[in-house]
Structure formats: structure tokens, C-alpha cells
Design a protein around this motif. Structure first.
Motif, short mmCIF file in Angstrom:
data_model
loop_
_atom_site.label_atom_id
_atom_site.label_comp_id
_atom_site.label_asym_id
_atom_site.label_seq_id
_atom_site.Cartn_x
_atom_site.Cartn_y
_atom_site.Cartn_z
N LEU A 1 0.88 -1.16 0.00
CA LEU A 1 0.00 0.00 0.00
C LEU A 1 0.92 1.22 0.00
CD1 LEU A 1 -2.46 -1.33 2.67
CD2 LEU A 1 -3.03 -0.89 0.28
N PHE B 1 2.01 -3.92 7.64
CA PHE B 1 0.70 -3.44 8.08
C PHE B 1 -0.17 -4.60 8.56
CE2 PHE B 1 -3.80 -2.44 7.02
CZ PHE B 1 -4.00 -1.46 7.99
N TRP B 2 -0.09 -5.72 7.84
CA TRP B 2 -0.98 -6.85 8.15
C TRP B 2 -0.35 -8.14 7.63
CZ3 TRP B 2 -3.11 -10.35 4.74
CH2 TRP B 2 -4.13 -11.16 5.24
N HIS C 1 3.29 -1.17 3.95
CA HIS C 1 2.92 0.19 3.54
C HIS C 1 4.17 1.07 3.53
CE1 HIS C 1 3.04 2.10 7.59
NE2 HIS C 1 2.77 0.87 7.99
N PHE D 1 -6.66 0.10 5.99
CA PHE D 1 -5.48 0.95 5.94
C PHE D 1 -5.86 2.43 5.97
CE2 PHE D 1 -2.10 3.19 3.52
CZ PHE D 1 -1.10 3.06 4.47
N SER E 1 -6.53 3.70 9.33
CA SER E 1 -5.50 3.41 10.33
C SER E 1 -4.64 4.62 10.69
CB SER E 1 -4.58 2.30 9.82
OG SER E 1 -3.72 2.81 8.81
N ASP F 1 -1.49 4.31 10.79
CA ASP F 1 -0.36 4.20 9.85
C ASP F 1 -0.59 5.11 8.64
OD1 ASP F 1 1.19 2.28 11.26
OD2 ASP F 1 -0.11 0.69 10.51
N TYR F 2 -1.79 5.08 8.09
CA TYR F 2 -2.10 5.94 6.94
C TYR F 2 -2.03 7.41 7.35
CZ TYR F 2 -4.66 8.32 3.26
OH TYR F 2 -5.03 9.20 2.27
#
Length: 140
Positions: free
Chosen positions: A9, A68-69, A84, A126, A129, A131-132
Motif C-alpha cells: 500500500l 501493516f498486516w 505500507h 489501511f 489506520s 499508519d495511513y
């Protein structure tokens, strides 16, 4: 080691995600949208696969990708890893290496795309999240 897939991502300018429109020749989920991803070659580790697939499908390299996952891929028998990262690359820097198109898509337009079954939950999670949100801040 079992077969696995790794994807990326990639957040570009303005928070857009780099997504691929798969063509009619794609072995799975033809004519749908997804993120750059692919199956590991013998001996590869998940992060290596993510970097390799990103480069093969887009011509882009990034210094840092973060997990991320990971887990069983939805609608697939494969195990998956999703990383990501951020890039300053623009659309004109992207080289289409696979599929019909590889496009930075603003988040508001993603809901209009026919995302592959495995991609929709990953992209949705995402975008919601922390993180994003970190990718939206100016680099330090």
C-alpha cells in the motif's frame, strides 16, 4: 515454507494510494483493482517480495516499507503480508509493468472502484489506520 503473497500500500502525494487495474489476463480477479502484489519466489522473504513486486509492477523503489498486516488472504488459499510506505513519486514517474493501469487514486475515489475481494478490506482498514494518517504528515 508455504507459498505466500506480499503486497504494498504505497501512499503518494496528497494521500493517494497507488492501485493497479488488473487486466483480463490476470490469473485471479481479472478486470478489478488492487494494490501491487505478487507470489514469493523460492527463498524470498516477505519484505523482499514486496520490494521486488513494487519495482516490477511500477518501476518505483522506496527506502522503507513497514508491515501493516499478515494472515490468510481473503478469497485465496495463500498466506499474505501487506506492507505500507510513502513515496514522493508522481503519476508520471510510474512505469506500468503489469495490468491495464497503475494509478495514484485519491481516497475519495477509491470507493467507486471495483476492488478485488482481498483488496477491499485491506484498503479500507489501511485508510482508517493511524499508519495511513502518519503518511499524511510532512516528512521530518
Amino acid at each position: 515454507m508455504r507459498k505466500f503473497v506480499a503486497g504494498v500500500l504505497l501512499v503518494g502525494p496528497g494521500g493517494a494510494l497507488l492501485l493497479q487495474e488488473r487486466d483480463e489476463h490476470a490469473p485471479t480477479f481479472p478486470n478489478q483493482w488492487a494494490f501491487p502484489a505478487g507470489v514469493a519466489e523460492p527463498g524470498e522473504q516477505p519484505l523482499e517480495v514486496a520490494h521486488r513486486e513494487l519495482f516490477e509492477e511500477t518501476g518505483l523503489r522506496v527506502a522503507e516499507l513497514t508491515l501493516f498486516w499478515e494472515g490468510p488472504m481473503p478469497q485465496s488459499p495463500l498466506y499474505g503480508y501487506l506492507f505500507h510506505g510513502r513515496t514522493t513519486a508522481r503519476q508520471e514517474d510510474v512505469v506500468l509493468g503489469e495490468g491495464r493501469a497503475m494509478v495514484f487514486v485519491p481516497p475519495a475515489r477509491i470507493v467507486d472502484l471495483d476492488l478485488a475481494g482481498y483488496a477491499r478490506p485491506a484498503v479500507t482498514d489501511f485508510l482508517a489506520s493511524a499508519d495511513y494518517q502518519r503518511h499524511l504528515r510532512p516528512p521530518t
